[in-house]
Design a protein around this motif. Structure first.
Motif, short mmCIF file in Angstrom:
data_model
loop_
_atom_site.label_atom_id
_atom_site.label_comp_id
_atom_site.label_asym_id
_atom_site.label_seq_id
_atom_site.Cartn_x
_atom_site.Cartn_y
_atom_site.Cartn_z
N LEU A 192 -6.42 6.24 -3.63
CA LEU A 192 -5.74 5.98 -2.36
C LEU A 192 -6.65 5.26 -1.38
O LEU A 192 -6.20 4.41 -0.60
CB LEU A 192 -5.24 7.28 -1.75
N ARG A 193 -7.93 5.57 -1.41
CA ARG A 193 -8.86 4.94 -0.47
C ARG A 193 -9.21 3.51 -0.87
O ARG A 193 -9.83 2.78 -0.10
CB ARG A 193 -10.13 5.79 -0.37
N SER A 194 -8.80 3.09 -2.07
CA SER A 194 -9.10 1.74 -2.53
C SER A 194 -8.26 0.68 -1.82
O SER A 194 -8.61 -0.49 -1.79
CB SER A 194 -8.87 1.64 -4.04
N GLY A 195 -7.10 1.10 -1.29
CA GLY A 195 -6.18 0.14 -0.67
C GLY A 195 -5.17 -0.42 -1.64
O GLY A 195 -4.24 -1.12 -1.23
N THR A 201 0.15 15.43 3.02
CA THR A 201 -0.70 15.50 4.21
C THR A 201 -1.85 14.52 4.12
O THR A 201 -2.17 13.82 5.09
CB THR A 201 -1.24 16.93 4.39
N TYR A 202 -2.48 14.45 2.96
CA TYR A 202 -3.61 13.52 2.79
C TYR A 202 -3.15 12.07 2.95
O TYR A 202 -3.83 11.27 3.60
CB TYR A 202 -4.25 13.72 1.42
N CYS A 203 -2.00 11.75 2.38
CA CYS A 203 -1.47 10.38 2.50
C CYS A 203 -1.20 10.03 3.96
O CYS A 203 -1.44 8.90 4.39
CB CYS A 203 -0.21 10.22 1.66
N ARG A 204 -0.70 10.99 4.71
CA ARG A 204 -0.45 10.74 6.13
C ARG A 204 -1.76 10.49 6.86
O ARG A 204 -1.85 9.62 7.73
CB ARG A 204 0.30 11.92 6.75
N ARG A 215 0.85 -1.18 0.00
CA ARG A 215 0.00 0.00 0.00
C ARG A 215 0.89 1.23 0.00
O ARG A 215 1.31 1.73 1.04
CB ARG A 215 -0.94 0.00 1.21
N SER A 216 1.19 1.73 -1.18
CA SER A 216 2.09 2.87 -1.32
C SER A 216 1.56 3.80 -2.40
O SER A 216 0.83 3.38 -3.31
CB SER A 216 3.50 2.42 -1.73
N LEU A 217 1.96 5.07 -2.30
CA LEU A 217 1.75 6.01 -3.38
C LEU A 217 3.11 6.37 -3.96
O LEU A 217 4.02 6.77 -3.22
CB LEU A 217 1.04 7.27 -2.92
#
Length: 235
Positions: free
Chosen positions: A101-104, A124-127, A24-26
């Protein structure tokens, strides 16, 4: 070091390199317009630039490119000059990033990375959602980038390009002080020149790949003779 040799080889017999990341990474794939981001995504995932939705690959990776949002909106807004509705494209693009991102699933975002406010908000959102961020930046010579724009048939204005170039130099300067200075919360950073990007054979998530070092486990090595290019190595 997140770059490892794989069992695959290029036409010259040289081993291609694979980037391994946690499931689970961006991954923010950055570079000035024409640096080679679209070329890399096309080669790795078969993207053509004509997609109208977020691409989910066979391996479950979601690839988000603002061009997808532009393509989706074009049939409705094409009678208007693009600068008048560019902001709508950006809003839709970042909404799609948030949804992905919310999909996992692991997410790769095609993004210049030159806008600090975007890096701060995205970091910030990713955190907040608990997704670690990793940066992969393609550092291209401006002349090469201009040629890349011509080759793909998508030119930005000279004024816009100069702005991207100026901001990019500041970003590369921040990279020398670590991933977190380039983007808040970033766990790792890899900066490639166009030649090294051409040897990238894949971006893989999970499995038994080598772990990506975090924070102080990395230092930046400047490569002489390259336009600001840098590679990461363990301390």
């Amino acid at each position: 070091m997140p770059l490892v040799a794989s069992e695959r080889h290029d036409h010259g017999g040289r081993p291609l390199e694979i980037l391994h990341y946690p499931d689970r990474s961006l991954i923010l794939l950055g570079g000035i317009p024409g640096a080679g981001k679209s070329t890399l995504l096309n080669r790795l995932y078969g993207l053509t630039g004509s997609e109208t939705d977020t691409v989910r690959t066979g391996g479950g990776v979601r690839v988000v490119d603002s061009q997808q949002s532009r393509n989706r909106l074009t049939p409705w807004l094409r009678r208007l000059p693009y600068p008048a509705w560019r902001w709508v494209v950006h809003v839709l693009h970042y909404l799609r990033v948030a949804t992905a991102l919310r999909s996992g699933d692991p997410v790769i975002v095609h993004e210049t990375g030159t806008r600090r406010i975007v890096r701060v908000l995205l970091g910030t959102y990713c955190r907040l959602v608990g997704v670690p961020v990793h940066l992969v930046l393609i550092d291209a010579d401006p002349w090469e980038a201009r040629r890349g724009q011509i080759a793909r048939g998508r030119m930005v204005t000279s004024r816009s390009f100069r702005t991207h170039e100026r901001r990019w130099r500041r970003l590369i300067g921040a990279c020398t002080r670590g991933p977190g200075r380039a983007m808040p919360g970033a766990r790792s950073l890899v900066v490639l020149d166009r030649r090294r990007a051409g040897r990238l054979g894949g971006i893989r998530f999970g499995g038994s790949g080598a772990p990506v070092p975090q924070g102080p486990a990395l230092r930046v090595l400047t490569c002489p003779g390259l336009y600001g290019a840098a590679l990461l190595a363990p301390l």
